[in-house]
Write a protein that holds these residues in place. Structure first.
Motif, PDB file in Angstrom:
ATOM      1  N   PRO A 157       0.807  -1.227   0.000  1.00  0.00           N
ATOM      2  CA  PRO A 157       0.000   0.000   0.000  1.00  0.00           C
ATOM      3  C   PRO A 157       0.838   1.275   0.000  1.00  0.00           C
ATOM      4  O   PRO A 157       0.456   2.261  -0.621  1.00  0.00           O
ATOM      5  CB  PRO A 157      -0.814  -0.126   1.297  1.00  0.00           C
ATOM      6  N   LEU A 158       1.986   1.269   0.699  1.00  0.00           N
ATOM      7  CA  LEU A 158       2.847   2.453   0.694  1.00  0.00           C
ATOM      8  C   LEU A 158       3.390   2.721  -0.704  1.00  0.00           C
ATOM      9  O   LEU A 158       3.497   3.882  -1.130  1.00  0.00           O
ATOM     10  CB  LEU A 158       4.006   2.270   1.680  1.00  0.00           C
ATOM     11  N   PHE A 159       3.729   1.672  -1.421  1.00  0.00           N
ATOM     12  CA  PHE A 159       4.190   1.835  -2.796  1.00  0.00           C
ATOM     13  C   PHE A 159       3.075   2.391  -3.680  1.00  0.00           C
ATOM     14  O   PHE A 159       3.298   3.317  -4.475  1.00  0.00           O
ATOM     15  CB  PHE A 159       4.664   0.480  -3.326  1.00  0.00           C
ATOM     16  N   ASP A 160       1.865   1.846  -3.567  1.00  0.00           N
ATOM     17  CA  ASP A 160       0.742   2.346  -4.362  1.00  0.00           C
ATOM     18  C   ASP A 160       0.471   3.818  -4.087  1.00  0.00           C
ATOM     19  O   ASP A 160       0.144   4.583  -4.989  1.00  0.00           O
ATOM     20  CB  ASP A 160      -0.527   1.545  -4.048  1.00  0.00           C
ATOM     21  N   LYS A 161       0.630   4.218  -2.839  1.00  0.00           N
ATOM     22  CA  LYS A 161       0.251   5.580  -2.438  1.00  0.00           C
ATOM     23  C   LYS A 161       1.383   6.585  -2.624  1.00  0.00           C
ATOM     24  O   LYS A 161       1.163   7.685  -3.136  1.00  0.00           O
ATOM     25  CB  LYS A 161      -0.192   5.558  -0.971  1.00  0.00           C
ATOM     26  N   ASN A 162       2.599   6.229  -2.194  1.00  0.00           N
ATOM     27  CA  ASN A 162       3.687   7.209  -2.101  1.00  0.00           C
ATOM     28  C   ASN A 162       4.833   6.986  -3.077  1.00  0.00           C
ATOM     29  O   ASN A 162       5.737   7.804  -3.160  1.00  0.00           O
ATOM     30  CB  ASN A 162       4.257   7.209  -0.674  1.00  0.00           C
ATOM     31  N   GLY A 163       4.814   5.859  -3.802  1.00  0.00           N
ATOM     32  CA  GLY A 163       5.910   5.606  -4.716  1.00  0.00           C
ATOM     33  C   GLY A 163       6.989   4.750  -4.090  1.00  0.00           C
ATOM     34  O   GLY A 163       6.853   4.216  -2.979  1.00  0.00           O
ATOM     35  N   VAL A 164       8.110   4.645  -4.770  1.00  0.00           N
ATOM     36  CA  VAL A 164       9.083   3.599  -4.471  1.00  0.00           C
ATOM     37  C   VAL A 164      10.353   4.103  -3.804  1.00  0.00           C
ATOM     38  O   VAL A 164      11.061   3.341  -3.164  1.00  0.00           O
ATOM     39  CB  VAL A 164       9.440   2.860  -5.786  1.00  0.00           C
ATOM     40  N   PHE A 165      10.685   5.401  -3.882  1.00  0.00           N
ATOM     41  CA  PHE A 165      12.017   5.865  -3.524  1.00  0.00           C
ATOM     42  C   PHE A 165      12.386   5.571  -2.073  1.00  0.00           C
ATOM     43  O   PHE A 165      13.411   4.930  -1.791  1.00  0.00           O
ATOM     44  CB  PHE A 165      12.159   7.366  -3.804  1.00  0.00           C
ATOM     45  N   TRP A 166      11.575   6.044  -1.123  1.00  0.00           N
ATOM     46  CA  TRP A 166      11.940   5.885   0.284  1.00  0.00           C
ATOM     47  C   TRP A 166      11.888   4.431   0.729  1.00  0.00           C
ATOM     48  O   TRP A 166      12.646   4.008   1.614  1.00  0.00           O
ATOM     49  CB  TRP A 166      11.056   6.757   1.175  1.00  0.00           C
ATOM     50  N   LEU A 167      11.016   3.645   0.119  1.00  0.00           N
ATOM     51  CA  LEU A 167      11.004   2.216   0.417  1.00  0.00           C
ATOM     52  C   LEU A 167      12.329   1.566   0.028  1.00  0.00           C
ATOM     53  O   LEU A 167      12.864   0.731   0.771  1.00  0.00           O
ATOM     54  CB  LEU A 167       9.852   1.539  -0.325  1.00  0.00           C
ATOM     55  N   LEU A 168      12.866   1.959  -1.129  1.00  0.00           N
ATOM     56  CA  LEU A 168      14.131   1.378  -1.566  1.00  0.00           C
ATOM     57  C   LEU A 168      15.312   1.909  -0.767  1.00  0.00           C
ATOM     58  O   LEU A 168      16.314   1.201  -0.588  1.00  0.00           O
ATOM     59  CB  LEU A 168      14.335   1.636  -3.060  1.00  0.00           C
ATOM     60  N   VAL A 169      15.223   3.132  -0.285  1.00  0.00           N
ATOM     61  CA  VAL A 169      16.281   3.639   0.596  1.00  0.00           C
ATOM     62  C   VAL A 169      16.343   2.806   1.880  1.00  0.00           C
ATOM     63  O   VAL A 169      17.423   2.369   2.317  1.00  0.00           O
ATOM     64  CB  VAL A 169      16.037   5.128   0.925  1.00  0.00           C
TER      65      VAL A 169
END
Length: 501
Positions: A157-169
């Motif tokens: 859900p975080l990817f769907d909502k906010n995108g991928v950058f901070w998740l990959l960091v």
């Protein structure tokens, strides 16, 4: 085809498959089910369409056997929705292929390390924690697998909502810290803490790295998802060879440290290359709904409750099929090296078996992935699942004492298992709106995480009795997975075989 019961959409409209009999065309030898029914129609004057939340429509020419209950969005359509139409996906271009490259590099780390855990498990069990039972050691890896899959429930859900950058960091940081901790571990609780960090990192990165490919590719989705996930096979091919050499030349500590720095470089490159194409824009209705909950955890519980009550049978059976089939694969990947050692292989050659497994997995991802774009993703996956079941129960179980059979099974198992892992997100994307793919894939992974948490200790307890009993257990799981995948396909198009789905 006989009359099929009515379906009810979230918008309250009821439709019967039998009402659409006049759209069938038996003269076509292979009829195709559209890969994604959740896109707005370009022709706003189409008749005989049905409203899905007042936005999406199913083409009226759709054969009755292809009509299914599709996934529904609870959000209003934003101005990017025209991009959701199949013809508006890039399906190529520099940006799309750079994202695919970034997904590939990231999957080398996430899936590659996961595919290489057997190399770590075998060494740790025989050299560092040799005084502990197999069932006790199994908790280290069960917690790792649990977190790797469970955190996808949040990262999706975080990817769907906010995108991928901070998740990959965060994925980069946790993966590096976890591997460095594992390198310096000497006690069982050290390993648990290290694998907790590694599991968090894998869970944060795996879902978005796989899902983001579907943002850019539609008609080539089967092949491109396979190419991205083939990074896991490359990692699984290279990492056991790397560890096998470094264990004996530099020792365990530096072997894992070198692995950590390798993963750090790949993760940084992946973070720089991967970028989402869609972000979920909430409607006023959803914003008001969120106001009812005091925190995001309450909202998450509400979304899980909505999933439990879902009427999308194809998704439910796909989830069950993915649960059992991937559970069988995780057990085999984790314990295959130990199984080979039990059958008389040296530790060095047992690690080579994992290399063969992952080397054949490259072809097992790409060739069936390409074929699935032409023959149907569900169709190809069901066939590969049947081959996986036969390889376990007909080849490995009765002839596992033969070393040549172990090499042959490594090749066959690597090919079939890689395809199954690859086509799960591809099939899911076929019945899911692109902007909700992360969330739905996360839910599937969450259920699988529960199996990993308790399944690995159960498998280890079975191993304490007999490795052959473990193979029987894996075969039962694989059979259940093939059965539910088949039911999922039947729920979409019935029992006819000449339909591309």
């Amino acid at each position: 085809m006989s009359s099929i019961e009515e379906y009810e959409t979230n918008s309250g409209n009821i439709y019967s498959r039998s009402d659409q009999q006049n759209f069938q065309s038996e003269s076509i030898p292979l009829r195709e089910l559209p890969h994604d029914l959740n896109f707005p129609s370009k022709d706003k004057n189409l008749s005989n369409t049905r409203s899905i939340n007042e936005t999406a429509s199913i083409p009226p020419s759709l054969p009755s056997s292809s009509i299914m209950e599709v996934t529904h969005s609870n959000e209003s359509i934003d101005e990017d929705d025209e991009q959701l139409h199949p013809d508006n996906f890039p399906d190529g271009g520099l940006k799309a292929y750079l994202v695919l490259l970034g997904s590939f590099l990231g999957c080398i780390v996430t899936l590659g390390v996961m595919n290489s855990v057997g190399a770590v498990q075998a060494y740790v069990s025989n050299n560092i924690l040799e005084n502990y039972s197999e069932s006790t050691i199994s908790w280290i890896f069960s917690i790792y697998y649990f977190l790797s899959y469970a955190i996808a429930l949040v990262s999706g859900p975080l990817f769907d909502k906010n995108g991928v950058f901070w998740l990959l960091v965060l994925f980069t940081i946790f993966t590096f810290v976890g591997l460095m901790g594992i390198a310096n571990s000497t006690e069982i609780y050290h390993f648990i803490l290290g694998f907790i960090a590694l599991g968090i990192g894998t869970g944060l990165g795996m879902n978005p790295l796989i899902s983001v490919v579907s943002h850019y590719f539609f008609y080539k989705r089967g092949l491109t998802v396979a190419i991205g996930m083939s990074g896991g096979s490359i990692g699984g091919l290279v990492f056991p060879l790397l560890l096998r050499k470094l264990y004996f030349s530099m020792g365990y500590v530096w072997a894992i440290r070198i692995l950590a720095f390798t993963c750090l470089g790949l993760s940084i490159l992946s973070t720089l290359l991967v970028k989402e194409r869609f972000k979920r824009v909430k409607s006023k209705k959803i914003k008001n709904l969120e106001c009812k909950y005091t925190n995001n955890f309450d909202l998450l519980k509400s979304e899980i409750a909505d999933f439990i009550k879902i009427k999308d049978r194809a998704y439910v059976f796909l989830t069950l099929g993915g649960f059992f089939s991937e559970f069988s694969l995780v057990l085999m990947i984790t314990y295959y090296a130990s199984y080979a050692i039990d059958k008389g292989f040296s530790e060095s050659n047992a690690l080579l078996l994992l290399t063969v497994w992952n080397a054949t997995g490259i072809a097992g991802r790409c060739i069936p992935g390409l074929a699935s774009d032409y023959l149907g993703r569900f169709n190809v996956n069901v066939v590969m699942l049947i081959l996986w079941v036969l390889s376990v129960l007909v080849l490995l179980l009765p002839f596992g004492d033969n070393h040549k059979i172990l090499w042959a099974f490594a090749a066959i198992g690597g090919t079939t298992s890689a395809c199954i892992l690859t086509l799960l997100p591809a099939c899911l994307s076929q019945i899911t709106p692109t902007k909700h793919l992360g969330k739905r894939y996360g839910i599937i992974n969450f259920y699988l995480s529960l199996a990993n948490l308790f399944g690995l200790p159960i498998a280890a307890a079975i191993i304490d009795v007999s490795y052959d009993n473990l193979i029987i257990f894996i075969g039962i799981l694989a059979t259940c997975g093939a059965l539910f995948w088949t039911i999922s396909r039947i729920s979409l198009v019935g029992t006819k075989l000449n339909i591309k789905v």
